[in-house]
Motif scaffolding. Structure first.
Motif, PDB file in Angstrom:
ATOM      1  N   THR A  59      35.741   7.231 -61.088  1.00 44.44           N
ATOM      2  CA  THR A  59      35.390   8.015 -59.908  1.00 44.44           C
ATOM      3  C   THR A  59      34.165   7.413 -59.225  1.00 44.44           C
ATOM      4  OG1 THR A  59      36.286  10.029 -60.892  1.00 44.44           O
ATOM      5  CG2 THR A  59      34.771  10.307 -59.045  1.00 44.44           C
ATOM      6  N   THR A  60      33.195   6.972 -60.024  1.00 45.31           N
ATOM      7  CA  THR A  60      32.003   6.339 -59.469  1.00 45.31           C
ATOM      8  C   THR A  60      32.360   5.045 -58.750  1.00 45.31           C
ATOM      9  OG1 THR A  60      30.589   7.289 -61.189  1.00 45.31           O
ATOM     10  CG2 THR A  60      29.757   5.357 -60.038  1.00 45.31           C
ATOM     11  N   VAL A  61      33.237   4.245 -59.347  1.00 48.83           N
ATOM     12  CA  VAL A  61      33.650   2.988 -58.719  1.00 48.83           C
ATOM     13  C   VAL A  61      34.370   3.255 -57.407  1.00 48.83           C
ATOM     14  CG1 VAL A  61      35.166   0.990 -58.936  1.00 48.83           C
ATOM     15  CG2 VAL A  61      33.736   1.680 -60.867  1.00 48.83           C
ATOM     16  N   GLU A 138      23.316  13.810 -60.656  1.00 52.99           N
ATOM     17  CA  GLU A 138      22.787  12.715 -61.469  1.00 52.99           C
ATOM     18  C   GLU A 138      23.741  11.513 -61.454  1.00 52.99           C
ATOM     19  OE1 GLU A 138      20.700  16.294 -62.345  1.00 52.99           O
ATOM     20  OE2 GLU A 138      22.861  15.858 -62.343  1.00 52.99           O
ATOM     21  N   GLN A 139      25.047  11.774 -61.339  1.00 55.80           N
ATOM     22  CA  GLN A 139      26.017  10.687 -61.272  1.00 55.80           C
ATOM     23  C   GLN A 139      26.213  10.183 -59.844  1.00 55.80           C
ATOM     24  OE1 GLN A 139      28.921  12.981 -64.226  1.00 55.80           O
ATOM     25  NE2 GLN A 139      29.727  10.967 -63.732  1.00 55.80           N
ATOM     26  N   ILE A 140      25.998  11.053 -58.873  1.00 57.54           N
ATOM     27  CA  ILE A 140      26.164  10.662 -57.465  1.00 57.54           C
ATOM     28  C   ILE A 140      24.998   9.790 -57.003  1.00 57.54           C
ATOM     29  CG2 ILE A 140      26.269  11.560 -55.092  1.00 57.54           C
ATOM     30  CD1 ILE A 140      27.654  14.049 -56.252  1.00 57.54           C
ATOM     31  N   THR A 147      17.625   9.318 -55.346  1.00 58.12           N
ATOM     32  CA  THR A 147      17.343  10.148 -56.509  1.00 58.12           C
ATOM     33  C   THR A 147      18.317  11.327 -56.505  1.00 58.12           C
ATOM     34  OG1 THR A 147      15.793  11.587 -55.320  1.00 58.12           O
ATOM     35  CG2 THR A 147      14.891   9.565 -56.331  1.00 58.12           C
ATOM     36  N   PRO A 148      18.503  11.998 -57.644  1.00 59.44           N
ATOM     37  CA  PRO A 148      19.358  13.186 -57.652  1.00 59.44           C
ATOM     38  C   PRO A 148      18.918  14.236 -56.635  1.00 59.44           C
ATOM     39  CG  PRO A 148      18.949  12.474 -59.897  1.00 59.44           C
ATOM     40  CD  PRO A 148      18.078  11.623 -59.010  1.00 59.44           C
TER      41      PRO A 148
END
Length: 295
Positions: A59-61, A138-140, A147-148
């Motif tokens: 999902t991040t990729v 935190e993942q975004i 920063t988050p």
């Protein structure tokens, strides 16, 4: 089964979710497929044994790939999707398609996708990943190089833009369909009063005919939209019109001699039509696969 085959099988399990993320980000089915394919290529080149959470990693990729694609659109100043309707997702009115249900997470209608196009790429990514797919900030944050806390602010700004910009569709599909049927009947009969009665006073009509019409036309207000009655009547009387779900909402698929001429999507709110989205661009219609609409 080889390790590569095993990895490909695991990837296929995540594909519907990844395509949904990419479609929400890009509003284009073909570009969404490209983004998902790029995620597979990156996975195949990586050391998959070091990936603890494959779904989160993919999902991040996909998010990064989509962000790059959105930024490239702007930097090249090519024709953007702000100037055309997003690609519609079409399914039968009487039968849900499980894969398309995944693709339409949060019942993302065309009207909402149009609003998403007005966001900056970073705002869109933060909003889509957090508000629609539940990814923590935190993942975004690493995806948007923030920063988050800053990523949370991006999503908040996007949320303010989205909130109230699109009408909330009625929850009852049957009621939606009855209003659309009333619109179609008024169009066929050329009944102006009946047409006005089913339109919200602030209704918005978006019609995208592609290069044939110079892009997307936008008409606002019940009087102005009802002024298109002659066009609606020509469509309703010359075409074969079939009910369908367009991005999860009541819609119409119109053909002449089995050739697709337009797809219409309606947002029905409080018993009246609040938005009408019409795609009649021959090039884009020609790329739609509607074989699943056959009984």
């Amino acid at each position: 089964m080889t390790s590569q085959d095993f990895l490909a099988d695991r990837f296929q399990g995540h594909r519907p979710h990844l395509k949904a993320v990419a479609y929400h980000m890009l509003g284009s089915l073909s570009e969404a497929e490209d983004a998902v394919q790029e995620a597979w290529l990156r996975l195949a080149r990586s050391d998959a044994g070091d990936i603890d959470n494959l779904g989160g990693w993919l999902t991040t990729v996909v998010g990064r790939v989509c962000l790059d694609m959105l930024r490239a659109r702007r930097s090249r100043r090519e024709e953007s999707l702000e100037e055309r309707l997003p690609d519609p997702v079409i399914s039968r009115a009487d039968a849900a398609d499980p894969e398309q249900e995944v693709l339409l997470a949060d019942s993302v209608g065309l009207a909402l996708l149009v609003v998403l196009e007005s966001l900056t790429p970073a705002e869109r990514l933060a909003f889509v990943l957090h508000d629609m797919f539940g990814m923590p900030f935190e993942q975004i944050a690493p995806v948007v190089d923030r920063t988050p806390t800053a990523a949370k602010k991006l999503a908040s700004r996007a949320r303010l833009r989205v909130r109230g910009a699109t009408p909330n569709p009625g929850p009852d599909p049957g009621s939606q369909r009855r209003v659309v049927d009333a619109f179609l009947a008024a169009a066929r009969d050329g009944d102006l009063a009946a047409l006005v009665s089913v339109l919200h006073p602030e209704v918005t009509l978006r019609a995208d005919g592609g290069t044939l019409t110079g892009g997307m036309r936008v008409i606002r207000g019940a009087a102005a939209v009802a002024g298109q009655l002659a066009t609606f009547q020509r469509m309703a009387t010359s075409a074969t019109t079939r009910p369908a779900l367009v991005n999860g909402l009541a819609g119409l698929v119109n053909t002449i001699d089995d050739e697709l001429i337009s797809v219409m999507s309606f947002t029905v709110s409080d018993g009246r039509i609040a938005t009408i989205d019409i795609l009649s661009d021959p090039d884009r219609l020609g790329r739609l696969d509607l074989t699943h609409l056959e009984p």
